[in-house]
Design an enzyme around this catalytic site. Structure first.
Site, short mmCIF file in Angstrom:
data_model
loop_
_atom_site.label_atom_id
_atom_site.label_comp_id
_atom_site.label_asym_id
_atom_site.label_seq_id
_atom_site.Cartn_x
_atom_site.Cartn_y
_atom_site.Cartn_z
N GLU A 117 6.16 14.25 15.43
CA GLU A 117 5.23 14.71 16.31
C GLU A 117 4.23 13.52 16.51
O GLU A 117 4.31 12.48 15.86
CB GLU A 117 4.41 15.71 15.92
CG GLU A 117 5.45 17.05 15.62
CD GLU A 117 4.71 18.31 15.45
OE1 GLU A 117 4.17 18.26 14.16
OE2 GLU A 117 4.71 19.41 16.10
N CYS A 142 0.60 20.34 4.00
CA CYS A 142 1.95 19.74 3.55
C CYS A 142 1.85 18.37 3.38
O CYS A 142 2.77 17.94 2.59
CB CYS A 142 2.73 19.94 5.06
SG CYS A 142 2.17 19.09 6.37
N GLU A 184 8.90 20.27 11.41
CA GLU A 184 7.89 19.77 10.34
C GLU A 184 7.91 20.75 9.26
O GLU A 184 7.40 21.92 9.42
CB GLU A 184 6.56 19.71 11.05
CG GLU A 184 6.35 18.63 12.22
CD GLU A 184 6.72 17.33 11.84
OE1 GLU A 184 7.40 16.45 12.47
OE2 GLU A 184 6.59 16.89 10.52
N ASN A 216 -1.10 27.40 7.52
CA ASN A 216 -2.18 26.89 6.71
C ASN A 216 -3.12 26.32 7.45
O ASN A 216 -4.46 26.09 7.00
CB ASN A 216 -1.29 25.88 5.89
CG ASN A 216 -0.55 24.83 6.70
OD1 ASN A 216 -0.15 25.22 7.78
ND2 ASN A 216 -0.65 23.46 6.29
#
Ligand code: TXE
Length: 481
Positions: A462, A283, A249, A151
Site C-alpha cells: 500500500e 501490526c 496486509e 486496531n
C-alpha cells in the site's frame, strides 16, 4: 441506543433483514450501539449502486476528485473531536491517541491521495527506427472491495478507501464489526461532502457474512484487506481462482534489535512506545526485543523503570498511557498468551495481569503492559502474534544470532534496529526478512513509501503510487505512424 446504518447508493439505510447485533464499549464492557447484521443481499444492493456510479465517477476530472476528497478532509478536520471520542469509545484506546494519531491520519489519507492522483503519470516507450510509440494508461478497475480491521479503525479504513476512490473506482467498504462506529460517522460526512450516490458504499456486518460476500462477488474485481493472517488465507483461497487483484496486509511479530552501540536513552524511550502504543495492537509494534548481551541488564533496568510508570486507565483520562484492549475475546486471548509464557519458562519482569479499574470502567477489558524474559526465541510466545501489551526480552551475542532469531518467524512485516554504526545498520537492514525497517526510530511514516510485508505478513504494497497502481489496471497501447 445508537443504531448504525449502511451507506448504499448515497443513502443511510437499514440492513435488508432488519437484523442487528451488539457493539461493545471496551472500557466498560457495556453494549452502546447496534450494528447492522448485513448479508449478501446488502452487498448485492451496494454492488448495483457502485456499478451504476462507476461510468460517471471514473470519468470525472482529477480536479473534481481532488475537490470532492478535500471537502471530506475538511469535514473530518471539523469533526475531529466527535470522531476522536467515537474512536476511543469504540476501540478502547486513550482519547489522546485517537485525537493525535487516528483521526488526523484519516484526514491525511484522503488529502494525500487527493493530491497524489493529480501527479500520477504513466510511461511511454518510443521505438526509434520503427516509427512506433507505446503509451501506458492506468485505468480504474471498476467496483473494488475494502475490508479493514479493528486496531486503527478509521485510519486503516480510509487508507484503503482514499486511493481506491482517487483512482476512479467505486467502492464497497466493510469496517470491522468490532469497531464500526467511525466508519458510520464517515458515511454521514461522505454524503455531506457530495460524493455522487453509489461511489462510496459502506456495509456493516460480520466478516464471515459480509466480508465473505464481498470476496465472493464476481463483479468486485479487487480486494484490499487488512487483518489476520488466517483470514487472509481464507480470502485468498476464494479470490485467487476468481483472478481478483489482492492486497493483503496481515499479521506481524516484529523484531526490535538493540545493539550495544545504540543510543540507549533513545532506544529505551522509543521501545516503550513500539511495545505498548495502542495497547500493543498495531501490526507494526516491536513485540520481540533482542538486546546485545553486554547492555542487556542496562537496557532491562531502564526499560522496566519506564514501563512501570505507564498508566493503565480509563481511555477518557488524559493521563492514560494504555486503555482497554478491543474485545472480551481479545482480552482472554492476550491473557492466555501470558499464561503460556509462564508455562514455557518465561519470567514476568513487569505486568502480567488484568487490571481491575473502578467506577465506570470496573467491567472493562484492561491488561497491564507486560515484559517477559527467559524464553527461547522459538517458543510459541515468541513465534505467534499476540497483538496485545506483551513483549519479550532476549539477549544475543552476535549480529548473525540476532538476524537468525529475528528472521525465525512465519511473519515479515516490520523491524527496528538501534545502532550508531551506519555500516552495521545497512548490513543488518539488508538481511532482515521484512517489508519495512526502521533504524533509530519507529513508526515514522512517509505515505509515499511502499507499505507491506513478506512471508505470512501479506502480499502487495500500500502507500503512494503503489496503492494507485493496485487500484488501476495498466494497458499498453502501441501506435505505428
Ligand atoms: O482480524 P480479522 P481481527 C491480526 C491480529 C488480530 C487478528 C484478528 O493478530 O488478533 O488479526 O484481528 C473481516 N472473509 N491483526 O479480528 O478477523 C472482519 O470482519 C472476509 C493484524 O481484526 O482478520 C474485519 O473487517 N472478511 C492486522 C477484517 O476482516 C472477513 C490488524 C479483519 O478481521 C472474514 C488487525 C472472511 N472470512 C488484526 N473474516 C494488521 N495487519 O494491522 C473476517 N473478516
Amino acid at each position: 441506543m445508537i443504531y448504525l446504518k449502511n451507506l448504499i447508493g448515497g443513502e443511510l439505510i437499514e440492513p435488508s433483514k432488519k437484523q442487528y447485533f451488539d457493539n461493545f464499549e471496551p472500557a466498560t464492557g457495556n453494549v452502546y450501539s447496534q450494528i447492522p447484521d448485513s448479508d449478501a443481499d446488502d452487498i448485492q444492493l451496494a454492488y448495483q449502486a457502485a456499478e451504476k456510479a462507476f461510468p460517471e465517477w471514473s470519468n470525472t476530472s482529477l480536479d473534481f476528485r481532488f475537490e470532492t476528497m478535500m471537502k471530506l478532509v475538511r469535514l473530518i478536520e471539523q469533526n475531529h473531536k466527535k470522531l476522536s471520542e467515537a474512536e476511543s469509545m469504540d476501540n478502547g484506546k486513550p482519547i489522546k491517541l485517537a485525537a493525535k494519531v487516528d483521526i488526523p491520519r484519516a484526514a491525511q489519507n484522503f488529502k494525500f491521495f487527493a493530491n497524489a492522483i493529480t501527479q500520477f503519470a504513466s510511461e511511454s516507450h518510443n521505438m526509434p527506427g520503427e516509427e512506433t510509440i507505446n503509451y501506458t494508461v492506468r485505468q480504474p478497475i471498476g467496483v473494488v472491495g475494502c475490508i479493514s480491521p479493528w486496531n486503527l479503525p478509521l485510519y486503516l479504513f480510509t487508507w484503503k478507501i482514499a486511493p481506491a476512490l482517487a483512482a476512479g473506482n467505486t467502492v464497497i467498504a466493510k469496517p470491522s464489526e468490532v469497531t464500526p462506529y467511525t466508519a458510520y460517522l464517515l458515511s454521514e460526512l461522505a454524503i455531506e461532502a457530495g460524493f455522487p450516490k453509489g461511489v462510496l458504499n459502506i456495509v456493516h456486518g460480520l466478516g464471515q457474512k459480509v466480508g465473505d460476500a464481498i470476496t465472493r462477488h464476481p463483479g468486485i474485481k479487487a480486494i484490499s484487506f487488512t487483518g489476520g493472517t488466517s483470514t487472509g488465507k481464507i480470502i485468498s483461497s476464494i479470490a485467487a481462482p476468481m483472478f481478483k487483484k489482492l492486497s493483503l496486509e496481515l499479521g506481524g511479530k516484529n523484531p526490535n534489535i538493540i545493539f550495544a552501540d545504540a543510543n540507549l536513552d533513545n532506544a529505551v524511550r522509543t521501545s516503550v512506545l513500539s511495545s505498548f502504543a495502542n495497547q500493543g495492537q498495531i501490526c507494526l509494534c516491536g513485540s520481540r526485543i533482542f538486546i546485545e548481551r553486554s547492555i542487556y541488564e542496562d537496557f532491562k533496568t531502564s526499560f522496566i523503570a519506564k514501563v512501570n510508570k505507564l498508566k493503565v486507565a480509563d481511555p477518557k483520562d488524559p493521563e492514560s498511557s494504555l486503555g482497554a484492549v478491543v474485545s472480551k475475546d481479545h482480552f482472554e486471548k492476550v491473557l492466555s498468551y501470558i499464561q503460556l509464557a509462564k508455562e514455557e519458562g518465561g519470567k514476568i519482569l513487569s505486568g502480567g495481569n488484568a487490571v481491575q479499574l473502578d467506577g465506570r470502567c470496573e467491567n472493562g477489558w484492561f491488561i497491564e503492559p507486560t515484559v517477559i524474559e527467559g524464553l527461547e526465541y522459538n517458543c510459541r510466545v515468541q513465534q505467534e502474534e499476540i497483538f496485545g501489551p506483551v513483549v519479550t526480552l532476549t539477549p544475543f551475542d552476535t549480529e548473525e544470532e540476532a538476524l537468525m532469531m529475528a528472521n525465525s518467524t512465519e511473519y515479515g512485516l516490520a523491524a527496528t534496529i538501534w545502532t550508531e554504526n551506519i555500516n552495521k545498520a545497512h548490513r543488518v537492514a539488508a538481511k532482515l526478512q521484512s517489508g519495512i525497517v526502521w533504524i533509530n526510530c519507529w513508526l515514522v511514516r512517509d505515505l509515499r513509501t511502499p507499505f507491506g510485508g513478506v512471508k505470512n505478513s501479506g502480499v502487495g504494497r500500500e502507500g503512494g503510487f503503489e496503492a494507485l497502481k493496485f487500484f488501476t489496471e495498466s494497458k499498453n497501447i502501441c501506435i505505428k505512424y
